[in-house]
Enzyme design. Structure first.
Site, PDB file in Angstrom:
ATOM      1  N   PRO A  71       0.850  -1.196   0.000  1.00 60.45           N
ATOM      2  CA  PRO A  71       0.000   0.000   0.000  1.00 60.45           C
ATOM      3  C   PRO A  71       0.885   1.245   0.000  1.00 60.45           C
ATOM      4  CG  PRO A  71      -0.122  -1.143   2.124  1.00 60.45           C
ATOM      5  CD  PRO A  71       0.723  -1.974   1.227  1.00 60.45           C
ATOM      6  N   HIS A  72       0.503   2.244  -0.772  1.00 61.20           N
ATOM      7  CA  HIS A  72       1.325   3.451  -0.849  1.00 61.20           C
ATOM      8  C   HIS A  72       0.458   4.654  -1.192  1.00 61.20           C
ATOM      9  CE1 HIS A  72       1.214   1.544  -4.833  1.00 61.20           C
ATOM     10  NE2 HIS A  72       1.188   2.775  -5.311  1.00 61.20           N
TER      11      HIS A  72
END
Length: 156
Positions: A71-72
């Site tokens: 996730p970013h």
């Protein structure tokens, strides 16, 4: 922005390396990431990080397959890249591209402007996580310290 090339061991700190985190859902994992980052640096907004991570997931899952998610998101006002590495006690549904549940998570929060660094780090992570034996070593860790050492040891 400095032009030193960012590597995983530049951005990961022991305080944000977490082993065997209990998590019941993707949303809970993202909330936990935001909480941890805020605890580490309370100038960063937990809510904003969480909302940005959720917004990014809506564009498409960051579950890259084989039980791994990266996730970013970008964050306004952030001055350096923040990484969070976690193994989960139990795999959770993450809408990954191969529909496999996820138990290995590396979150990346980058400054709003940092496009090339962002992409460079994502490709480094994808490359590392492409090695199944490396991922198995991470999953086998029973302490955050070992997890941190394994993740940063093999960085060139």
């Amino acid at each position: 922005m400095s032009d030193t090339s960012l590597t995983i061991d530049n951005i990961l700190v022991p305080e944000l390396t977490l082993c065997r985190v209990p998590a019941s859902s993707k949303k809970r994992v993202l909330e936990f990431i935001a909480e941890q980052i805020h605890q580490y640096d309370n100038s960063l907004s937990e809510t904003q990080i969480f909302n940005n991570l959720i917004a990014r997931e809506r564009l498409g899952s960051t579950g890259i397959g084989q039980g791994i998610a990266i996730p970013h998101c970008r964050l306004e006002g952030l001055e350096h890249v923040v990484g969070v590495l976690m193994t989960l006690v139990e795999s959770i549904e993450f809408d990954a591209i191969d529909n496999q549940p996820v138990d290995l998570v590396f979150a990346l929060i980058v400054p709003k402007e940092a496009t090339s660094e962002h992409l460079e780090l994502l490709s480094q992570l994808a490359e590392k996580f492409n090695e199944r034996s490396f991922c198995d070593q991470l999953r086998d860790c029973d302490s955050a310290r070992t997890l941190y050492q394994r993740m940063t040891a093999s960085s060139e």
